[in-house]
Design a protein around this motif. Structure first.
Motif, mmCIF file in Angstrom:
data_model
loop_
_atom_site.group_PDB
_atom_site.id
_atom_site.type_symbol
_atom_site.label_atom_id
_atom_site.label_comp_id
_atom_site.label_asym_id
_atom_site.label_seq_id
_atom_site.Cartn_x
_atom_site.Cartn_y
_atom_site.Cartn_z
ATOM 1 N N ASP A 237 8.277 -0.024 9.277
ATOM 2 C CA ASP A 237 8.661 -0.779 8.295
ATOM 3 C C ASP A 237 8.298 -2.335 8.568
ATOM 4 N N ALA A 238 7.567 -1.988 10.106
ATOM 5 C CA ALA A 238 6.779 -3.650 9.959
ATOM 6 C C ALA A 238 5.336 -4.365 9.182
ATOM 7 N N SER A 239 5.058 -3.110 8.791
ATOM 8 C CA SER A 239 4.044 -3.400 8.174
ATOM 9 C C SER A 239 3.677 -4.681 6.683
ATOM 10 N N THR A 240 6.148 -4.037 6.029
ATOM 11 C CA THR A 240 5.922 -5.768 5.346
ATOM 12 C C THR A 240 6.093 -6.811 5.910
ATOM 13 N N TRP A 241 6.526 -7.015 7.165
ATOM 14 C CA TRP A 241 6.884 -7.943 7.465
ATOM 15 C C TRP A 241 5.272 -9.044 8.410
ATOM 16 N N VAL A 242 4.634 -8.134 9.043
ATOM 17 C CA VAL A 242 2.909 -8.851 9.401
ATOM 18 C C VAL A 242 2.621 -9.136 8.087
ATOM 19 N N PHE A 243 2.377 -8.230 7.132
ATOM 20 C CA PHE A 243 1.393 -9.072 5.599
ATOM 21 C C PHE A 243 2.336 -10.261 5.073
ATOM 22 N N ALA A 244 3.836 -9.947 5.176
ATOM 23 C CA ALA A 244 4.602 -11.466 4.568
ATOM 24 C C ALA A 244 3.900 -12.542 6.018
ATOM 25 N N LEU A 245 4.895 -12.551 6.809
ATOM 26 C CA LEU A 245 3.929 -13.713 7.566
ATOM 27 C C LEU A 245 2.647 -13.857 7.483
ATOM 28 N N GLY A 246 1.935 -13.074 7.805
ATOM 29 C CA GLY A 246 0.348 -13.433 7.796
ATOM 30 C C GLY A 246 0.020 -14.226 5.983
ATOM 31 N N MET B 192 -9.011 4.845 -1.340
ATOM 32 C CA MET B 192 -8.004 4.224 -2.232
ATOM 33 C C MET B 192 -8.187 2.626 -2.514
ATOM 34 N N SER B 193 -7.630 1.627 -3.529
ATOM 35 C CA SER B 193 -8.110 0.636 -4.466
ATOM 36 C C SER B 193 -7.184 0.042 -3.714
ATOM 37 N N ALA B 194 -6.959 -1.058 -3.987
ATOM 38 C CA ALA B 194 -6.010 -2.685 -3.942
ATOM 39 C C ALA B 194 -6.499 -4.207 -4.570
ATOM 40 N N GLU B 195 -5.213 -4.262 -5.153
ATOM 41 C CA GLU B 195 -5.231 -4.770 -6.054
ATOM 42 C C GLU B 195 -4.942 -6.869 -5.807
ATOM 43 N N THR B 196 -3.540 -6.228 -4.025
ATOM 44 C CA THR B 196 -2.884 -7.425 -3.725
ATOM 45 C C THR B 196 -1.978 -6.809 -2.659
ATOM 46 N N ALA B 197 -2.626 -8.057 -1.506
ATOM 47 C CA ALA B 197 -2.101 -7.533 0.045
ATOM 48 C C ALA B 197 -0.284 -6.783 -0.172
ATOM 49 N N GLU B 198 0.536 -6.188 -0.909
ATOM 50 C CA GLU B 198 1.235 -5.174 -1.265
ATOM 51 C C GLU B 198 0.514 -4.015 -0.531
ATOM 52 N N ASP B 199 -0.075 -3.436 -1.372
ATOM 53 C CA ASP B 199 -1.553 -2.237 -1.419
ATOM 54 C C ASP B 199 -1.968 -2.483 -0.273
ATOM 55 N N LEU B 200 -2.124 -3.039 0.252
ATOM 56 C CA LEU B 200 -2.457 -2.575 1.791
ATOM 57 C C LEU B 200 -1.281 -1.834 2.693
ATOM 58 N N SER B 201 -0.745 -3.583 2.306
ATOM 59 C CA SER B 201 0.575 -2.970 2.951
ATOM 60 C C SER B 201 1.236 -1.780 2.866
ATOM 61 N N THR B 202 1.380 -1.342 1.807
ATOM 62 C CA THR B 202 2.160 0.271 1.792
ATOM 63 C C THR B 202 1.286 1.263 2.433
#
Length: 417
Positions: free
Chosen positions: A283-292, A265-275
């Motif tokens: 659901d914690a993945s979104t919060w983890v990367f948002a807080l980071g 898989m590829s990524a362009e943003t942190a949101e791609d990794l969060s997903t």
């Protein structure tokens, strides 16, 4: 009086033991560093991990010399540069270059950092971006206007702590293959098309204004403390804090490697990794990367204007007191332009290109100047460079000269496509 006598040994620092170094680490770990590490891990796995390690070594070498300049000579880098340049024409050119690279670059990156911080908040809270930007700018203004080194230090220490906990733990959750990680660090390679990515990883870590910032911060933190004690503590602070910054970058890369690269898989943003981490973290993945990302963006958005103020007031030969009118005027200007960029949605690409070009010129000059200055016993006394400091410093200087030339050639379109 003997520096090791009980009376002098008991003198306390103005801040904590791990203070200036953590501020430097907080400065270079921004949304750009996080995003670059994510994209690198997704596109190239861990093959470019060596560039992160190199950038940390280069930063350690330059920042350690800045520490000795600040403590040994009691000088900020800007003031030292003014003293070294007797020729008024050369001095004027240097002032223009520093103001262009640090001032314009600081404003452009402040806009990007503020935007990145706002995006992190908006990812988990349905709030208008303009409101978030305004609140972040007010928070940064409120901290800097205090003129309190201790307050700023404590806030940044908390943010770096959040970054460390979140990204290191996430890397352990993903469990990337350890063998590949060590191979990427100790067996350097450069896959086709990855040269600019490697330079980007180095460029987001070795930041010119951090050398100005560090030389001044160590004077704030260890004011009145005997030089031998101050130097020992400052070196420990620098080594531990900057290494921690490198660990965070590697942890982000390792997470991207394990979650994306190994699955094609590829990524362009942190949101791609969060997903991609949702199967593991839910659901914690979104919060983890948002807080980071919030912590990364806020630390850089705060440290950038502060570093610009130290650099510009120093090179102009003015007071670097955080409460002085000019000092405040510089960081307010940088913060204001960054806020305008973030609030209006203006793409700061042209400003960043100009800043990159100026930084490409400035970093080699700073490295050369530091190397020359740190060999002058007249300036730094017993804190002058020894053999190994010159060997490593010389090697790092040659590399940053090469990187600067490569970066400028790329910006000018002189490289083959």
């Amino acid at each position: 009086m003997n520096p090791s006598s009980p009376n002098t040994a008991e003198k306390k620092r103005q801040g904590s033991l791990f203070g200036p170094g953590l501020i430097i680490a907080a400065s270079f770990i921004g949304p750009g560093t996080i995003t670059t590490a994510i994209v690198t891990g997704a596109d190239y796995g861990f093959t470019l991990a060596w560039s992160v390690v190199f950038s940390i070594i280069a930063t350690l070498v330059l920042q350690e010399m800045a520490v000795r300049l600040g403590i040994g000579a009691g000088l900020g880098l800007g003031e030292a540069m003014r003293r070294a340049l007797d020729n008024p024409i050369l001095r004027t050119l240097m002032i223009i270059l520093v103001v262009a690279a640090i001032g314009i670059g600081g404003a452009a990156y402040a806009g990007g950092d503020t935007t990145g911080t706002s995006l992190a908040v908006s990812a988990v809270a349905p709030i208008d971006m303009r409101i978030i930007v305004a609140l972040i700018v007010v928070a940064i203004f409120s901290l800097l206007i205090t003129g309190s080194y201790k307050t700023i230090e404590r806030v940044l220490m908390v943010m770096v702590g959040i970054l460390t906990i979140l990204f290191v733990i996430t890397a352990f959750v993903v469990q990337p293959p350890v063998g590949e990680i060590f191979k990427g660090i100790f067996a350097p390679s450069l896959p086709p098309g990855s040269a600019l990515t490697a330079i980007a990883l180095i460029g987001t870590t070795v930041v010119p204004y951090n050398v100005f910032l560090h030389a001044s911060l160590v004077q704030e933190n260890w004011e009145g403390v005997p030089k031998m004690q101050a130097m020992k503590e400052a070196r420990l602070d620098t080594a531990a804090s900057i290494s921690l910054g490198g660990l965070i970058t590697l942890a982000v890369m390792a997470t991207s490697f394990g979650a994306l690269f190994l699955h094609g898989m590829s990524a362009e943003t942190a949101e791609d990794l969060s997903t991609s981490l949702q199967p593991l973290l839910g659901d914690a993945s979104t919060w983890v990367f948002a807080l980071g990302l919030f912590a990364a963006g806020f630390t850089s958005a705060l440290a950038g204007p502060l570093g610009a103020a130290y650099a510009i007031t120093g090179i102009l030969g003015k007071s670097t007191d955080m409460k002085s009118p000019l000092f405040r005027g510089v960081w307010i200007s940088v913060l204001a332009v960054g806020a305008i960029i973030a609030l209006t949605g203006i793409e700061p690409i042209q400003l960043i290109v100009i800043a990159q070009a100026a930084n490409g010129l400035l970093l080699p000059i700073i490295a050369i100047f530091l190397l020359v200055t740190m060999n002058s016993k007249k300036v730094v006394g017993d804190n002058a460079n020894g053999l190994w400091a010159n060997v490593f410093g010389g090697a790092i200087t040659l590399v940053v000269i090469g990187l600067g030339c490569y970066q400028l050639a790329d910006l000018l379109g002189l490289l083959p496509s």
